[in-house]
Design an enzyme around this catalytic site. Structure first.
Site, mmCIF file in Angstrom:
data_model
loop_
_atom_site.group_PDB
_atom_site.id
_atom_site.type_symbol
_atom_site.label_atom_id
_atom_site.label_comp_id
_atom_site.label_asym_id
_atom_site.label_seq_id
_atom_site.Cartn_x
_atom_site.Cartn_y
_atom_site.Cartn_z
ATOM 1 N N PRO A 128 0.208 3.135 6.369
ATOM 2 C CA PRO A 128 0.691 4.311 5.624
ATOM 3 C C PRO A 128 1.670 4.007 4.498
ATOM 4 O O PRO A 128 1.976 4.900 3.713
ATOM 5 C CB PRO A 128 1.377 5.162 6.707
ATOM 6 N N LYS A 182 -1.739 6.052 0.958
ATOM 7 C CA LYS A 182 -3.032 6.048 0.275
ATOM 8 C C LYS A 182 -4.188 6.613 1.111
ATOM 9 O O LYS A 182 -5.263 6.891 0.577
ATOM 10 C CB LYS A 182 -3.387 4.612 -0.149
ATOM 11 N N TYR A 212 1.060 3.603 -7.273
ATOM 12 C CA TYR A 212 1.597 4.694 -6.448
ATOM 13 C C TYR A 212 1.013 6.047 -6.869
ATOM 14 O O TYR A 212 0.678 6.870 -6.026
ATOM 15 C CB TYR A 212 3.131 4.711 -6.545
HETATM 16 C C1 PHB Z 1 4.953 11.113 4.807
HETATM 17 O O1 PHB Z 1 4.510 11.292 5.948
HETATM 18 O O2 PHB Z 1 5.587 11.988 4.219
HETATM 19 C C2 PHB Z 1 4.725 9.801 4.135
HETATM 20 C C3 PHB Z 1 4.071 8.781 4.806
HETATM 21 C C4 PHB Z 1 3.878 7.557 4.168
HETATM 22 C C5 PHB Z 1 4.346 7.393 2.872
HETATM 23 C C6 PHB Z 1 4.973 8.424 2.206
HETATM 24 C C7 PHB Z 1 5.163 9.627 2.837
HETATM 25 O O3 PHB Z 1 4.187 6.196 2.252
#
Ligand code: PHB
Ligand code: APR
Length: 390
Positions: free
Chosen positions: A293, A297, A385
């Protein structure tokens, strides 16, 4: 029963594909193993690329997101006891991302599907795709003890990593690539204002931490944890202490604590299955690939697969051309591998690896320092990103 496209799985991939197809007059039925409540209750990541938002717009499912999503134009990396902001908008010519939970997005798509009167069969058991190597595929399933068959032109396998679609393909026809990471993410949701107005990705000797949010009054936080830790090992107090301990003082001071209402541990894995098309069966989203995570993505990749497949299927029905579906696997995989690389890189950069040793840690520190002081390196992070072009 007959439909043009049988869709297995009512996650974001299946629901979004179904909506786009229906809006173009292409009939589809979604078969989902879980209950509707289960589908609507899952908590996952929450950062949308502009390309994902555009596709949701095309599906006419972006109204709530436009009202409630939070536009972010930067992120912070935290290391060496301070925050280092990456000005994403400046580095990408004005682009940004939208922070909007996957749970909310799923709700929007389910509502849309129901409003349009499209068929979703929840609690469809023993779903089995058949005949996709030939001209007349079908999908069998059981509901309330009765076996049904859906005859269709195409099958979209949108049934996630543990689904049946990928498993239905002969082993010799598929190649898989996999990397498991030696840690997990412990995540919580709490009804408290976020510590910071943008996301913070923190690299700390005690491990990675992430400050995210769902709204201005709901926070989503994560800390890296040992892979076999249990949620029961982590009281809220222990979580908040660990989180604050991994953030620089300027951010830790703004962490507002409160009772968590969701807490779970997720393993981290990179996985790709190639190809993504087998005759009249297409793999879409998590059914074909998984990313850790870090960088958020997963959902965005699912959306890019959906876009390529939707374009291809529309060409089949509107222009009688198979060029789009013939190119599906290659196009989707080209984008998938770049996001797999980016997610792997962000994960490698920010986490503590048990076997990295002193050398590995000094390399991470050097790379972080380079990243925030080189415009070229920051721009590369920012470009990935916000999402690479389609
Ligand atoms: C989120 O759950 O808000 C989240 C998860 C992984 C990320 C960014 C946000 O890289
Ligand atoms: N039969 C029917 N449905 C199934 C079966 C099956 N045999 N196996 C799984 N499913 C359903 C699951 O219950 C789930 O609702 O398929 C759906 C797959 O949804 P996701 O796992 O959410 O996958 P996807 O729609 O590709 O979404 C990708 O969501 O999983 C996250 O992190 C991931 O953000 C990424 C995005």
């Amino acid at each position: 029963m007959r439909t043009q496209v049988a869709i297995i799985g009512a996650g974001p991939s299946g629901l979004l594909l179904g909506q786009l197809l229906a809006n173009s007059g292409i009939s589809n039925i979604v078969l989902e193993r879980a209950t509707r409540d289960h589908v609507l209750g899952r908590v996952r990541a929450g950062v949308l690329e502009q390309g994902t938002i555009d596709l949701l717009d095309e599906a006419d499912a972006a109204q709530r997101l436009r009202g409630k999503g939070l536009r972010h134009e930067g992120i912070s990396l935290a290391f060496g006891n301070r925050l280092h902001r990456i000005d994403i908008a400046d580095l990408t010519g004005g682009k940004g991302v939208m922070v909007y939970g996957q749970t909310e997005l799923t709700r929007d798509l389910v509502d849309k599907r129901e409003l349009a009167g499209l068929t979703t069969v929840y609690e469809a058991l023993n779903v089995e795709p058949h005949g996709f190597g030939g001209e007349a595929p079908s999908v069998a399933y059981e509901k309330d003890g009765v076996t049904h068959h859906i005859h269709c032109d195409f099958i979209a396998g949108c049934d996630g990593f543990h689904g049946i679609s990928r498993k239905s393909v002969p082993e010799a026809a598929i190649k898989t690539y996999e990397r498991a990471y030696p840690f997990g993410w412990l995540g919580i949701l709490a009804e408290v204002p976020p510590a910071h107005h943008e996301l913070i990705y923190a690299s700390h000797p005690k491990g990675f931490a992430l400050c995210s949010m769902r709204s201005t009054h709901r926070s989503r936080y994560y800390v890296q944890c040992p892979i076999d830790d249990k949620v029961e090992d982590w009281s809220d107090d222990r979580f908040w202490d660990e989180l604050r301990g991994r953030l620089p003082p300027e951010a830790a001071a703004h962490v507002v604590t409160g009772p968590s209402f969701e807490k779970s541990i997720a393993p981290l894995r990179s996985f790709v299955a190639e190809p993504m098309r087998f005759g009249r069966l297409f793999l879409v989203g998590d059914a074909a690939h998984i990313v850790p995570p870090t960088g958020a993505k997963g959902l965005n990749l699912a959306a890019s697969d959906v876009r390529y497949l939707y374009w291809g299927l529309r060409e089949v029905y509107q222009e009688k051309s198979e060029a789009g579906i013939d190119a599906y696997s290659e196009k989707a995989l080209s984008r998938v591998w770049k996001a797999v690389r980016f997610s792997w890189w962000m994960t490698s950069l920010l986490h503590r690896f048990p076997d990295a040793g002193d050398f590995g840690r000094r390399i991470q520190e050097a790379e972080l320092d380079y990243l925030v002081h080189s415009r070229a390196a920051s721009a590369s992070l920012a470009e990935n990103y916000v999402g690479l072009p389609y």
